[in-house]
Design a protein around this motif. Structure first.
Motif, short mmCIF file in Angstrom:
data_model
loop_
_atom_site.label_atom_id
_atom_site.label_comp_id
_atom_site.label_asym_id
_atom_site.label_seq_id
_atom_site.Cartn_x
_atom_site.Cartn_y
_atom_site.Cartn_z
N THR A 1 0.56 -1.11 -0.10
CA THR A 1 0.10 -0.09 0.12
C THR A 1 1.14 1.26 -0.14
O THR A 1 1.68 1.31 0.47
CB THR A 1 -1.03 -0.18 1.67
N ASP A 2 0.64 2.20 -1.10
CA ASP A 2 1.57 3.33 -1.08
C ASP A 2 1.03 4.51 -0.02
O ASP A 2 0.33 4.09 0.29
CB ASP A 2 1.64 4.09 -2.37
N ARG B 1 0.62 7.11 0.72
CA ARG B 1 0.08 8.23 -0.06
C ARG B 1 -1.85 7.51 0.89
O ARG B 1 -2.65 8.58 1.09
CB ARG B 1 -0.03 8.64 -1.02
N GLU B 2 -1.36 6.15 0.05
CA GLU B 2 -2.70 6.14 -0.12
C GLU B 2 -3.23 5.18 2.04
O GLU B 2 -3.99 5.28 2.84
CB GLU B 2 -3.04 5.48 -0.63
N GLU C 1 0.47 14.52 -2.10
CA GLU C 1 -0.34 13.40 -2.67
C GLU C 1 -0.48 13.29 -4.14
O GLU C 1 -1.47 12.64 -4.67
CB GLU C 1 -1.77 13.06 -2.48
N SER C 2 0.32 14.21 -4.56
CA SER C 2 0.55 14.47 -6.04
C SER C 2 1.66 14.04 -6.94
O SER C 2 1.58 14.28 -7.85
CB SER C 2 0.24 16.21 -6.75
N THR C 3 2.41 13.03 -6.10
CA THR C 3 3.59 12.50 -6.28
C THR C 3 3.60 11.30 -6.04
O THR C 3 2.16 10.66 -5.97
CB THR C 3 4.59 13.15 -5.58
N GLU C 4 4.58 10.30 -6.84
CA GLU C 4 4.72 9.13 -7.04
C GLU C 4 5.96 8.61 -6.10
O GLU C 4 6.32 9.89 -6.26
CB GLU C 4 4.58 8.25 -8.18
N GLY C 5 6.05 7.15 -6.13
CA GLY C 5 7.27 7.26 -5.45
C GLY C 5 7.94 7.38 -3.92
O GLY C 5 6.80 7.74 -3.50
N GLY D 1 7.84 8.94 -0.68
CA GLY D 1 7.41 10.00 0.62
C GLY D 1 7.23 9.68 1.74
O GLY D 1 7.80 8.18 2.10
N GLN E 1 8.09 6.09 2.56
CA GLN E 1 7.99 4.46 1.75
C GLN E 1 9.67 5.17 0.73
O GLN E 1 10.12 6.30 0.22
CB GLN E 1 7.63 4.84 0.96
N ARG F 1 10.70 4.03 -2.36
CA ARG F 1 10.33 3.10 -3.27
C ARG F 1 9.02 3.80 -4.13
O ARG F 1 8.20 3.97 -3.57
CB ARG F 1 10.79 2.02 -3.97
#
Length: 123
Positions: free
Chosen positions: A77-78, A80-81, A99-103, A105, A121, A123
């Motif tokens: 689970t990311d 941001r989630e 929350e607008s990014t990926e990878g 955080g 996180q 990765r």
């Protein structure tokens, strides 16, 4: 809720003395850079981070996307989630992940007694 691998991040006064102490308890180097005043050590499934001069309190740390050997998980689970889920439960987020990014955080929370918790996180 799957938070990923767990470790305790310790605020230490002398990283070399702390490293020697935990080696006597059976911990071995897992990662980090002692010349930069941080080191990750492991004994069985127990993981500790030694950090000299980086923060004020000991911190409970969860790493989504990793197992206890700092190996990537196929499914997780990311961060941001996780942050969204905790917000929905009314938990105050002290430092928020974008929350607008990926990878990579992170975000931080505190338990009712003021103990810091880092969800980090890589990765």
């Amino acid at each position: 809720m799957q938070l990923g691998s767990f470790s305790i991040s310790l605020n230490v006064k002398d990283i070399n003395a702390s490293k020697a102490f935990y080696e006597n308890l059976g911990f071995n180097d897992l990662g980090g850079d002692i010349t930069q005043n941080w080191l990750i050590m492991k004994n069985g499934d127990c993981v500790i981070g030694l950090f000299q001069g980086m923060f004020e309190k000991n911190i409970m740390t969860f790493n989504p996307g990793w197992n206890q050997n700092a190996e990537n998980l196929d499914s997780f689970t990311d961060v941001r989630e996780l942050q969204k889920q905790l917000k929905q439960k009314g938990i105050k987020i002290l430092t928020e992940a974008d929350e607008s990014t990926e990878g990579p955080g992170y975000f931080t929370i505190e338990d009712p007694d003021g103990n810091p918790i880092l969800i980090d996180q890589h990765r």
